[in-house]
Design an enzyme around this catalytic site. Sequence first.
Site, PDB file in Angstrom:
ATOM      1  N   THR A 104       0.908  -1.135   0.020  1.00  0.00           N
ATOM      2  CA  THR A 104       0.110  -0.080   0.124  1.00  0.00           C
ATOM      3  C   THR A 104       0.961   1.306  -0.036  1.00  0.00           C
ATOM      4  O   THR A 104       1.568   1.868   0.941  1.00  0.00           O
ATOM      5  CB  THR A 104      -0.934   0.133   1.347  1.00  0.00           C
ATOM      6  OG1 THR A 104      -1.461  -1.186   1.259  1.00  0.00           O
ATOM      7  CG2 THR A 104      -1.957   1.249   1.031  1.00  0.00           C
ATOM      8  N   LYS A 179      -8.038   1.643  -3.133  1.00  0.00           N
ATOM      9  CA  LYS A 179      -7.656   1.253  -1.645  1.00  0.00           C
ATOM     10  C   LYS A 179      -7.955   2.211  -0.812  1.00  0.00           C
ATOM     11  O   LYS A 179      -8.351   2.029   0.211  1.00  0.00           O
ATOM     12  CB  LYS A 179      -6.347   0.362  -1.656  1.00  0.00           C
ATOM     13  CG  LYS A 179      -5.596   0.391  -0.335  1.00  0.00           C
ATOM     14  CD  LYS A 179      -5.580  -0.909   0.127  1.00  0.00           C
ATOM     15  CE  LYS A 179      -5.284  -1.138   1.648  1.00  0.00           C
ATOM     16  NZ  LYS A 179      -5.212  -2.192   2.433  1.00  0.00           N
ATOM     17  N   LYS A 254      -2.059   4.837   8.506  1.00  0.00           N
ATOM     18  CA  LYS A 254      -1.161   4.763   7.457  1.00  0.00           C
ATOM     19  C   LYS A 254      -1.956   5.262   6.280  1.00  0.00           C
ATOM     20  O   LYS A 254      -1.807   6.067   5.346  1.00  0.00           O
ATOM     21  CB  LYS A 254      -0.242   3.710   7.177  1.00  0.00           C
ATOM     22  CG  LYS A 254       0.521   3.753   5.884  1.00  0.00           C
ATOM     23  CD  LYS A 254       1.043   2.190   5.414  1.00  0.00           C
ATOM     24  CE  LYS A 254       1.576   2.310   4.067  1.00  0.00           C
ATOM     25  NZ  LYS A 254       2.216   0.907   3.554  1.00  0.00           N
TER      26      LYS A 254
HETATM   27  P1  NAD Z   1       6.315  -5.628   6.977  1.00  0.00           P
HETATM   28  O1  NAD Z   1       7.031  -4.331   7.724  1.00  0.00           O
HETATM   29  O2  NAD Z   1       6.019  -6.885   7.833  1.00  0.00           O
HETATM   30  O3  NAD Z   1       7.176  -6.251   5.916  1.00  0.00           O
HETATM   31  C1  NAD Z   1       7.788  -5.116   4.978  1.00  0.00           C
HETATM   32  C2  NAD Z   1       9.148  -6.075   4.773  1.00  0.00           C
HETATM   33  O4  NAD Z   1       9.978  -4.962   3.732  1.00  0.00           O
HETATM   34  C3  NAD Z   1       9.941  -6.287   5.910  1.00  0.00           C
HETATM   35  O5  NAD Z   1      10.254  -7.507   5.888  1.00  0.00           O
HETATM   36  C4  NAD Z   1      11.096  -5.333   5.425  1.00  0.00           C
HETATM   37  O6  NAD Z   1      12.284  -5.907   6.030  1.00  0.00           O
HETATM   38  C5  NAD Z   1      11.015  -5.323   4.035  1.00  0.00           C
HETATM   39  N1  NAD Z   1      11.953  -4.210   3.518  1.00  0.00           N
HETATM   40  C6  NAD Z   1      12.031  -3.030   3.992  1.00  0.00           C
HETATM   41  N2  NAD Z   1      12.924  -2.484   3.266  1.00  0.00           N
HETATM   42  C7  NAD Z   1      13.164  -3.193   2.185  1.00  0.00           C
HETATM   43  C8  NAD Z   1      14.045  -3.256   1.036  1.00  0.00           C
HETATM   44  N3  NAD Z   1      14.923  -1.833   0.665  1.00  0.00           N
HETATM   45  N4  NAD Z   1      14.184  -3.937   0.104  1.00  0.00           N
HETATM   46  C9  NAD Z   1      13.656  -5.259   0.550  1.00  0.00           C
HETATM   47  N5  NAD Z   1      12.800  -5.330   1.473  1.00  0.00           N
HETATM   48  C10 NAD Z   1      12.501  -4.520   2.416  1.00  0.00           C
HETATM   49  O7  NAD Z   1       4.869  -5.065   6.578  1.00  0.00           O
HETATM   50  P2  NAD Z   1       3.496  -5.889   6.169  1.00  0.00           P
HETATM   51  O8  NAD Z   1       2.419  -5.995   7.340  1.00  0.00           O
HETATM   52  O9  NAD Z   1       4.037  -7.200   5.366  1.00  0.00           O
HETATM   53  O10 NAD Z   1       2.994  -4.955   5.139  1.00  0.00           O
HETATM   54  C11 NAD Z   1       3.552  -4.765   3.811  1.00  0.00           C
HETATM   55  C12 NAD Z   1       2.523  -3.792   3.219  1.00  0.00           C
HETATM   56  O11 NAD Z   1       1.464  -4.270   2.880  1.00  0.00           O
HETATM   57  C13 NAD Z   1       2.499  -2.587   3.467  1.00  0.00           C
HETATM   58  O12 NAD Z   1       2.434  -1.440   2.484  1.00  0.00           O
HETATM   59  C14 NAD Z   1       1.224  -2.463   4.294  1.00  0.00           C
HETATM   60  O13 NAD Z   1       0.530  -1.199   4.305  1.00  0.00           O
HETATM   61  C15 NAD Z   1       0.456  -3.428   3.405  1.00  0.00           C
HETATM   62  N6  NAD Z   1      -0.812  -4.287   4.086  1.00  0.00           N
HETATM   63  C16 NAD Z   1      -0.764  -4.753   5.127  1.00  0.00           C
HETATM   64  C17 NAD Z   1      -1.296  -5.398   5.869  1.00  0.00           C
HETATM   65  C18 NAD Z   1      -1.458  -5.938   7.201  1.00  0.00           C
HETATM   66  O14 NAD Z   1      -2.242  -6.346   7.818  1.00  0.00           O
HETATM   67  N7  NAD Z   1      -0.318  -6.192   7.554  1.00  0.00           N
HETATM   68  C19 NAD Z   1      -3.050  -5.341   5.389  1.00  0.00           C
HETATM   69  C20 NAD Z   1      -3.010  -4.865   4.013  1.00  0.00           C
HETATM   70  C21 NAD Z   1      -1.747  -4.101   3.401  1.00  0.00           C
END
Ligand code: NAD
Length: 307
Positions: A104, A179, A254
């Site tokens: 997102t 979204k 967010k």
């Molecule tokens: P998270 O923080 O658990 O995972 C993000 C990952 O990205 C981490 O493991 C981090 O190490 C990695 N990362 C950071 N910098 C990086 C880089 N330069 N190169 C490669 N990897 C890198 O977050 P999440 O909960 O998995 O969410 C991911 C996305 O999905 C977000 O944009 C969030 O808004 C969206 N989202 C999350 C949820 C939820 O319930 N968690 C629901 C819908 C959407």
Amino acid sequence: MLQPLGAQALKLKEEKQMKIGFIGLGNMGAPMAANLASAGFEVAGFDPAGTSAPGIGVASTAAQAASDADVVITMLPNGAILRSVADELVPAMKSGAVLLDCSTVDVDSARTVAKQAQDAGLMAVDAPVSGGIGGASGGTLTFMAGGTEAGFLKVTPLFDIMGQKAVHCGEAGAGQAAKICNNMILGATMIATCEAFALADKLGLERQKMFDVVSTSSGYSWSMNAYCPAPGVGPQSPSDNGYTPGFAAELMLKDLGLSQQAAEAADADTPMGALALALYKRFVEEEDGMGRDFSAMLPRFEGRGRD
Ligand code: NAD
């Protein structure tokens, strides 16, 4: 009668041969990558935190995970990180491959990265998800996609594995737009539902009666009917589990921030969205909202008077 699979079987074989790069193996990315691997796709993953997922191969850089891939999926925290990861991925990807961003992020970053990919001879699809961590592990996410028809069709078999529904919303950025508009409605309706429950309490109305009336009257909404913020009322929801997320208040914050950013850029008047952002900001940053479900706005209002 049994029919030969023919063209269908060939298509399936071709799809299964698609190689996937998966960048960002966090709470959402890891189970999504694992589902693709368990469906038979070859997945090369990368995350600087050193995380992995069952069944996938781990690359030592994002570029390495992407170099041989037909589709590179990114699942990253925000637009700034997406832009910097895209700078590394785009030159490494093979011509005609698809960059599929499921994070997102702000609409502007989605459009900029899509243009960068297209200029380099790649296809780009932005496809943020709803369904949370449960949907990611269960393969029941909903994808809201933006990009060309050809890009959308190419990644549809992956949507089918990682999710239960994918809507092609329009050109680049349209997935992110859908979204954040959805979540702007959700944030505002959740607040309205919670403040109405708190008022009903003060007026001596039983919560069950409030639910019975509103859930079948014109005040009904997903927040009331499917995700009721009052414990013990309506279907099971995070309120029945001490407001453990679910959908955490900081993730709602967010998304509300992204919707206001987009509203400013597009000169759209969104007073309810702006107020929802201010309330969630205070809840998360100054009160006890961090780490709680976004429906914990109800106990917040419960404890307050008019000031
Ligand atoms: P998270 O923080 O658990 O995972 C993000 C990952 O990205 C981490 O493991 C981090 O190490 C990695 N990362 C950071 N910098 C990086 C880089 N330069 N190169 C490669 N990897 C890198 O977050 P999440 O909960 O998995 O969410 C991911 C996305 O999905 C977000 O944009 C969030 O808004 C969206 N989202 C999350 C949820 C939820 O319930 N968690 C629901 C819908 C959407």
